[in-house]
Motif scaffolding. Structure first.
Motif, PDB file in Angstrom:
ATOM      1  N   PHE A  53       6.982  16.391  -3.249  1.00  0.00           N
ATOM      2  CA  PHE A  53       8.330  17.490  -3.698  1.00  0.00           C
ATOM      3  C   PHE A  53       9.237  17.793  -2.452  1.00  0.00           C
ATOM      4  O   PHE A  53       8.733  18.100  -1.457  1.00  0.00           O
ATOM      5  N   ARG A  54      10.416  17.408  -2.474  1.00  0.00           N
ATOM      6  CA  ARG A  54      11.487  17.717  -1.447  1.00  0.00           C
ATOM      7  C   ARG A  54      12.475  18.304  -2.087  1.00  0.00           C
ATOM      8  O   ARG A  54      13.339  17.591  -3.289  1.00  0.00           O
ATOM      9  N   ASN A  55      13.204  19.287  -1.623  1.00  0.00           N
ATOM     10  CA  ASN A  55      14.396  19.894  -2.107  1.00  0.00           C
ATOM     11  C   ASN A  55      14.215  20.464  -3.414  1.00  0.00           C
ATOM     12  O   ASN A  55      14.902  20.216  -4.484  1.00  0.00           O
ATOM     13  N   ARG A  56      13.072  21.122  -3.740  1.00  0.00           N
ATOM     14  CA  ARG A  56      12.853  21.668  -5.174  1.00  0.00           C
ATOM     15  C   ARG A  56      12.359  23.203  -4.945  1.00  0.00           C
ATOM     16  O   ARG A  56      11.696  23.411  -3.987  1.00  0.00           O
ATOM     17  N   LEU A  57      12.742  23.546  -6.149  1.00  0.00           N
ATOM     18  CA  LEU A  57      12.182  25.235  -6.307  1.00  0.00           C
ATOM     19  C   LEU A  57      10.512  25.046  -6.705  1.00  0.00           C
ATOM     20  O   LEU A  57      10.449  24.143  -7.772  1.00  0.00           O
ATOM     21  N   MET A  58       9.649  25.477  -6.234  1.00  0.00           N
ATOM     22  CA  MET A  58       8.265  25.070  -6.349  1.00  0.00           C
ATOM     23  C   MET A  58       7.589  26.184  -7.344  1.00  0.00           C
ATOM     24  O   MET A  58       7.564  27.432  -7.017  1.00  0.00           O
ATOM     25  N   ILE A  59       6.876  25.616  -8.260  1.00  0.00           N
ATOM     26  CA  ILE A  59       6.042  26.821  -9.277  1.00  0.00           C
ATOM     27  C   ILE A  59       4.743  26.691  -9.288  1.00  0.00           C
ATOM     28  O   ILE A  59       4.252  25.347  -9.659  1.00  0.00           O
ATOM     29  N   GLY A 113      14.155  19.666   2.019  1.00  0.00           N
ATOM     30  CA  GLY A 113      14.330  18.474   1.620  1.00  0.00           C
ATOM     31  C   GLY A 113      13.869  17.720   2.832  1.00  0.00           C
ATOM     32  O   GLY A 113      13.270  16.139   2.602  1.00  0.00           O
ATOM     33  N   ARG A 114      13.644  18.081   4.231  1.00  0.00           N
ATOM     34  CA  ARG A 114      12.719  17.392   5.018  1.00  0.00           C
ATOM     35  C   ARG A 114      11.104  16.916   4.805  1.00  0.00           C
ATOM     36  O   ARG A 114      10.750  18.209   3.927  1.00  0.00           O
ATOM     37  N   GLU A 115      10.645  16.119   5.095  1.00  0.00           N
ATOM     38  CA  GLU A 115       9.283  15.931   5.050  1.00  0.00           C
ATOM     39  C   GLU A 115       8.414  16.860   5.962  1.00  0.00           C
ATOM     40  O   GLU A 115       8.204  16.293   7.045  1.00  0.00           O
ATOM     41  N   SER A 116       8.001  17.993   5.523  1.00  0.00           N
ATOM     42  CA  SER A 116       7.397  18.899   6.387  1.00  0.00           C
ATOM     43  C   SER A 116       6.019  19.260   6.143  1.00  0.00           C
ATOM     44  O   SER A 116       5.132  19.885   6.754  1.00  0.00           O
ATOM     45  N   LEU A 117       5.743  19.209   4.675  1.00  0.00           N
ATOM     46  CA  LEU A 117       4.522  19.841   4.061  1.00  0.00           C
ATOM     47  C   LEU A 117       3.525  18.861   4.742  1.00  0.00           C
ATOM     48  O   LEU A 117       2.395  19.580   4.778  1.00  0.00           O
ATOM     49  N   LYS A 118       3.581  17.613   4.595  1.00  0.00           N
ATOM     50  CA  LYS A 118       2.680  16.754   5.206  1.00  0.00           C
ATOM     51  C   LYS A 118       2.072  17.035   6.686  1.00  0.00           C
ATOM     52  O   LYS A 118       0.852  17.400   6.734  1.00  0.00           O
ATOM     53  N   GLN A 119       2.997  17.401   7.417  1.00  0.00           N
ATOM     54  CA  GLN A 119       2.657  17.635   9.025  1.00  0.00           C
ATOM     55  C   GLN A 119       2.048  19.154   9.088  1.00  0.00           C
ATOM     56  O   GLN A 119       0.823  19.194   9.695  1.00  0.00           O
ATOM     57  N   ALA A 120       2.499  20.134   8.067  1.00  0.00           N
ATOM     58  CA  ALA A 120       2.027  21.392   8.203  1.00  0.00           C
ATOM     59  C   ALA A 120       0.647  21.399   7.687  1.00  0.00           C
ATOM     60  O   ALA A 120      -0.455  22.006   8.256  1.00  0.00           O
ATOM     61  N   LEU A 127       0.120  15.704  -3.572  1.00  0.00           N
ATOM     62  CA  LEU A 127       1.177  16.402  -2.585  1.00  0.00           C
ATOM     63  C   LEU A 127       1.967  15.286  -1.948  1.00  0.00           C
ATOM     64  O   LEU A 127       3.131  15.652  -1.547  1.00  0.00           O
ATOM     65  N   LEU A 128       1.410  14.239  -1.686  1.00  0.00           N
ATOM     66  CA  LEU A 128       1.923  13.014  -1.232  1.00  0.00           C
ATOM     67  C   LEU A 128       1.854  11.958  -1.877  1.00  0.00           C
ATOM     68  O   LEU A 128       1.042  11.922  -2.692  1.00  0.00           O
ATOM     69  N   VAL A 129       3.108  11.197  -1.710  1.00  0.00           N
ATOM     70  CA  VAL A 129       3.172   9.906  -2.538  1.00  0.00           C
ATOM     71  C   VAL A 129       2.902   8.625  -1.490  1.00  0.00           C
ATOM     72  O   VAL A 129       3.427   8.756  -0.524  1.00  0.00           O
ATOM     73  N   GLN A 130       2.000   7.817  -1.917  1.00  0.00           N
ATOM     74  CA  GLN A 130       1.804   6.739  -0.998  1.00  0.00           C
ATOM     75  C   GLN A 130       2.513   5.555  -1.416  1.00  0.00           C
ATOM     76  O   GLN A 130       2.753   5.158  -2.437  1.00  0.00           O
ATOM     77  N   ARG A 131       3.549   5.016  -0.525  1.00  0.00           N
ATOM     78  CA  ARG A 131       4.114   3.901  -0.710  1.00  0.00           C
ATOM     79  C   ARG A 131       3.620   2.514  -0.605  1.00  0.00           C
ATOM     80  O   ARG A 131       2.357   2.354  -0.293  1.00  0.00           O
ATOM     81  N   ASP A 132       4.258   1.503  -1.299  1.00  0.00           N
ATOM     82  CA  ASP A 132       3.745   0.142  -0.988  1.00  0.00           C
ATOM     83  C   ASP A 132       3.116  -0.328  -0.016  1.00  0.00           C
ATOM     84  O   ASP A 132       2.055  -0.856   0.233  1.00  0.00           O
ATOM     85  N   ASP A 133       3.868   0.082   1.150  1.00  0.00           N
ATOM     86  CA  ASP A 133       3.507  -0.470   2.683  1.00  0.00           C
ATOM     87  C   ASP A 133       2.578   0.523   3.252  1.00  0.00           C
ATOM     88  O   ASP A 133       2.060   0.323   4.288  1.00  0.00           O
ATOM     89  N   GLY A 134       1.846   1.460   2.290  1.00  0.00           N
ATOM     90  CA  GLY A 134       0.720   2.087   3.000  1.00  0.00           C
ATOM     91  C   GLY A 134       1.214   3.546   3.636  1.00  0.00           C
ATOM     92  O   GLY A 134       0.468   4.506   3.824  1.00  0.00           O
ATOM     93  N   THR A 135       2.626   3.708   3.961  1.00  0.00           N
ATOM     94  CA  THR A 135       3.081   4.875   4.324  1.00  0.00           C
ATOM     95  C   THR A 135       3.335   6.136   3.224  1.00  0.00           C
ATOM     96  O   THR A 135       3.103   5.957   1.893  1.00  0.00           O
ATOM     97  N   THR A 136       3.048   7.404   3.860  1.00  0.00           N
ATOM     98  CA  THR A 136       3.060   8.563   2.781  1.00  0.00           C
ATOM     99  C   THR A 136       4.263   9.582   3.130  1.00  0.00           C
ATOM    100  O   THR A 136       4.675   9.788   4.038  1.00  0.00           O
ATOM    101  N   ILE A 137       4.944  10.138   1.726  1.00  0.00           N
ATOM    102  CA  ILE A 137       5.896  10.986   1.907  1.00  0.00           C
ATOM    103  C   ILE A 137       5.325  12.008   1.052  1.00  0.00           C
ATOM    104  O   ILE A 137       4.597  12.212   0.239  1.00  0.00           O
ATOM    105  N   ALA A 178       0.793  26.083  -1.690  1.00  0.00           N
ATOM    106  CA  ALA A 178       1.404  27.439  -2.199  1.00  0.00           C
ATOM    107  C   ALA A 178       1.816  28.286  -1.538  1.00  0.00           C
ATOM    108  O   ALA A 178       3.030  28.793  -1.347  1.00  0.00           O
ATOM    109  N   ALA A 179       0.852  28.755  -0.650  1.00  0.00           N
ATOM    110  CA  ALA A 179       1.404  29.756   0.657  1.00  0.00           C
ATOM    111  C   ALA A 179       2.488  29.243   1.681  1.00  0.00           C
ATOM    112  O   ALA A 179       3.464  29.786   2.025  1.00  0.00           O
ATOM    113  N   TRP A 180       2.378  27.756   1.962  1.00  0.00           N
ATOM    114  CA  TRP A 180       3.555  27.131   2.594  1.00  0.00           C
ATOM    115  C   TRP A 180       4.615  27.228   1.884  1.00  0.00           C
ATOM    116  O   TRP A 180       5.948  27.570   2.603  1.00  0.00           O
TER     117      TRP A 180
END
Length: 589
Positions: free
Chosen positions: A198-204, A162-169, A185-195, A123-125
């Protein structure tokens, strides 16, 4: 959640007299073996609230409120279980013991604490991204929606780029990837990677009533972006059906004003909150009994302010019935066609919205007008359909005088004599058939007409003669409980008995509000519906055989329609099963 030792709870309830406690809030008079008074949870002129000192429970025949002395304080003082126990312990002069937990509970508590921390960090980020230069267009979007800086800060609005930056932060802050996935906060894909979810969204941020952030809602910022609103998934700290958005911001105002405005969405909440009214939101989902029970801790009156379209008004009708069933005084505010609280306040201002709240209708009048508009009351057929729709609603009004007054208005609308309508309402009230549903699926336990005599008998005996009742319960097979409305109560009794912790007092303590209403209502009856507990079990076994017999007969009939010769072997096997069931049934009669 850590709990007080059960033995301490039992000792505490034995040390305090439930009649003495409740008499501080309600004037009680001796009535036979019980005490009687006016219910503190709904308005009534004739006493329907009873307290059973020997068994340690209260029950209201008007609104169905019921439970033990702890539940009374929870409902009356609008406090949680722990606070109610503290109050009773102080009254009894007992020192509170340490809350106890085990390794599993400690591990669960640690996980929940970590999830709260990661949500606070997220939330702070998000907030920092909104206030940074790249967030300028999002700040303009919020301002254009009529939300000022103070409200945006109170809501904790943020921005997910829009860029995937919460994960790294958050990884850099020391949180593990597994924790970020667990928090949603992250979604795990079928191949095991995560993204990033929430991307390009107003966050509540979505908070508990204490203010702790447990989830997020993300509003799309592009026209073709789907879905329009994306919410966090269910997690160990977040359950959508148990969460009311904005309660932590409004609870003080709710208590002070004595009512709350219930809206559907985040921006509806923002505008109504900014205009100075006590408000919470169900966030676009159907109101649930758990949300209503949470709100009941803070207030007893709700003004519904939903969209005026068909979907919104249908939701208002369903929410009204649910809220009244939970003991609320409910009004419905009307807005012009095409408006919602958000757009209405932006266009007309908070004062005009306040006038709409003042002009809100009691829900019974609202339902009456809404139903009348849907039928041609100039025709006999239309009047019959109108009455058929409204009679079950009238029958669920707990106060008899109010029920008769509503019947008079119903009769006037339908152009039928008062006596005929009142008689029909009383008949429906005796049957007490209800259309309320738990989470939209299962019949609610307040549907007493659907609870069989055998179930009622077992519950009565569990409270008044636990030994034989538990023996009878243990003699039943798991399949015998299928389809029983009171199954959750009976299952809990068995579970407590297996752990050698059963007593009527503990059972009442562990029940939900709705379940406690059912149990105390049955236990308050002078005589059981069945003479002994074993006979109850015998009836339940017979009911199972009858269900299975009917199912087999339906399958036989279906196969014979398809062609008896082609399915002869299956039909023969079913006939053998049917004869075996008939033999068992004869032994159960």
């Amino acid at each position: 959640m850590a709990l007080y030792p059960q033995q301490f709870i039992e000792d505490l309830k034995q040390r305090v007299d439930i009649v003495d406690v409740i008499q501080q809030y309600v004037s009680l008079k001796k009535s036979g073996a019980n005490y009687k008074g006016l219910c503190p949870f709904h308005n009534e002129k004739t006493p329907s609230f009873t307290v059973n000192r020997d068994k340690g429970f209260f029950h209201c025949y008007g609104c169905s409120a019921g439970g033990d002395v702890i539940k009374f304080l929870e409902l009356h003082d609008k406090v949680g279980f722990v606070e109610a126990v503290k109050q009773l312990a102080q009254r009894a002069g007992l020192s509170l013991p340490e809350l106890e937990d085990n390794d599993e509970q400690r591990a669960g508590a640690a996980e929940r604490e970590t999830l709260l921390k990661v949500n606070e960090a997220a939330a702070a980020w998000f907030r920092a991204q909104l206030l940074a230069p790249p967030g300028a267009r999002i700040r303009k979007y919020v301002a254009d929606r009529g939300i000022n800086d103070a409200t945006a800060e109170a809501q904790g609005l943020g921005f997910a780029p829009g860029r995937e930056s919460l994960k790294q932060a958050l990884l850099q802050q020391g949180f593990s990837q597994a924790t970020l996935v667990k928090a949603g906060l992250l979604v795990q894909r079928d191949d095991g990677t995560t993204i990033d979810r929430f991307r390009n969204r107003l966050m509540i941020p979505i908070g508990r009533d204490t203010g702790s952030i447990i989830a997020f809602g993300g509003r799309a910022l592009e026209k073709d972006q789907q879905p329009k609103y994306l919410n966090s998934p269910e997690t160990p700290i977040y359950s959508k059906s148990r969460t009311l958005y904005g309660l932590h911001l409004s609870k003080a105002a709710i208590r002070q004003s004595g009512f709350v405005v219930l809206v559907e969405g985040y921006f509806d909440f923002g505008q109504v909150y900014q205009a100075g009214f006590p408000v919470v939101a169900s966030c676009g989902t159907a109101l649930t009994p758990q949300q209503a029970q949470q709100l009941r801790r803070f207030v007893g009156k709700v003004v519904l302010s939903y969209d005026p379209d068909a979907a919104g008004q249908g939701a208002a009708a369903r929410s009204s019935e649910l809220l009244v069933g939970e003991g609320f005084d409910v009004n419905v505010a009307k807005l012009p066609a095409g408006a919602d609280p958000d757009t209405f306040i932006q266009k007309n201002g908070g004062a005009a919205y306040g006038e709409r709240l003042k002009q809100s209708q009691p829900y019974l009048d609202y339902l009456l007008d809404r139903a009348a508009a849907g039928h041609n009351l100039n025709s006999d057929e239309g009047r019959v359909k109108f009455l058929a729709e409204m009679l079950p609603i009238a029958a669920r009004i707990p106060d008899e005088a109010m029920r008769d007054r509503f019947g008079d208005r119903l009769a006037f609308k339908a152009r039928v004599t008062d006596e005929v309508v009142r008689a029909q309402i009383r008949k429906a009230a005796v049957q007490k058939q209800t259309t309320l549903f738990r989470d939209g699926v299962q019949p609610r336990l307040t549907s007493f007409g659907n609870v069989t005599k055998a179930e009622k008998g077992l519950i009565w005996w569990l409270v008044h003669e636990p030994g034989p009742a538990l023996t009878a319960l243990e003699s039943l097979d798991p399949e015998d409980f299928a389809g029983l409305i009171s199954r959750s109560v009976l299952d809990l009794a068995l579970e407590l008995n297996e752990n050698r912790g059963f007593s009527p007092s503990v059972l009442l303590e562990r029940l939900s509000t709705i379940e406690a209403q059912l149990v105390t209502g049955i236990a308050s009856e002078k005589e059981p519906h069945v003479n002994d507990a074993e006979s109850c079990a015998q009836i339940i076994r017979r009911m199972r055989c009858e269900r299975e017999h009917a199912a087999i007969q339906r399958e036989i009939d279906h196969l014979q329609e398809l062609g008896a010769s082609e399915h002869s072997s299956r039909i023969d096997a079913l006939w053998a099963q049917k004869h075996e069931l008939l033999r068992r049934l004869e032994g159960l009669i």
